[in-house]
Design an enzyme around this catalytic site. Sequence first.
Site, short mmCIF file in Angstrom:
data_model
loop_
_atom_site.label_atom_id
_atom_site.label_comp_id
_atom_site.label_asym_id
_atom_site.label_seq_id
_atom_site.Cartn_x
_atom_site.Cartn_y
_atom_site.Cartn_z
N MET A 124 30.69 42.40 -12.37
CA MET A 124 29.52 42.95 -11.68
C MET A 124 28.32 42.88 -12.60
O MET A 124 27.35 42.23 -12.31
CB MET A 124 29.80 44.38 -11.24
CG MET A 124 28.74 44.97 -10.36
SD MET A 124 29.37 46.33 -9.36
CE MET A 124 29.02 47.69 -10.40
N CYS A 125 28.35 43.52 -13.75
CA CYS A 125 27.34 43.45 -14.80
C CYS A 125 25.95 43.83 -14.30
O CYS A 125 25.67 43.85 -13.11
CB CYS A 125 27.31 42.08 -15.45
SG CYS A 125 28.87 41.61 -16.22
N GLY A 126 25.07 44.13 -15.24
CA GLY A 126 23.68 44.43 -14.93
C GLY A 126 22.78 43.89 -16.00
O GLY A 126 23.12 43.92 -17.19
#
Length: 309
Positions: free
Chosen positions: A1-3
């Site tokens: 997912m990460c941001g």
Amino acid sequence: MCGIAGIIHRGHTGDVGDEMTRMLQAMKHRGPDSTGYALYGDPSELLVMRFKLADPNDSGDFAYAERLARSRTAVEQRLAKLGAEVDRMDGESDYAYRATLRYAGELKPLADYVEDVPGVEVLSLGHSLEIVKDLGDAESVAQQYRLDKFQGSHAIGHVRMATESDVDIAGAHPYWAYPFSDVAVVHNGQLTNYHRWRRRLERLGHRFQSECDSEIIAVYLAQRMSDGLSLETAMKQSLTDLDGVFTYLVVTETSLGMAKDEMAAKPLVLYETEELVALASEEVAIRSVLNREIDTYDPYEGEVMVWSR
């Protein structure tokens, strides 16, 4: 997912260490495994090298402390052998160091020689860029590396959920665009032609410290710029050459850029004024550093944008 997140102050400096920490902490739910920063302070005549001697996951190994001591000594000896004069070397932890150097040679031989020491990784080399990354959330990393007082013009950051590589510093973003000074990348998404580009870039003499596909983007841009392309042109070409779903941010000594693939499946929200540009995977991150009502928008698919400080 990460941001991912980015911020640039146009015409002035700001508290980019604190600002990036707040932006990344607001997206902690997108990636609890590691947090990373690429921070740009005032350019210096000295070269700043951020490096690690080992990974914190190795701390339980037998003779860990002795190995770290030997590795630090080896790094210092190799810097001296290449004619780099160490102005100062500070330990952020038992394995992470920041050194300022007087060095007039090429960066690639320096980085390669230092990284020949087993376990050592050069995280960044530049006159204004400093890459800091470690395991844990933004608040814990910022506290460990004392980033709350970092003043600068721009920064990018990343919170990571490990999906295809280990939970370690080598797999954490940002990535220095080796061997270019002051260029770094963060990325959200997946490259489907990762292995083909890795083999191609390795044949051109580039090296990789991880199995993470995001490192490909950094080294790809470095190669294109070494071929004479501008940052913006190299980014536009990346949308043709790199397959997959991705959004990435890239920073140089003077600029912040973003690129979205043609499917635009990975989110990015943008806020822009004459004085400030802020971008993030979620609007909550931008609102964490602006205490007023704001209007944001999503960049289009296949779009490349670059801003200068």
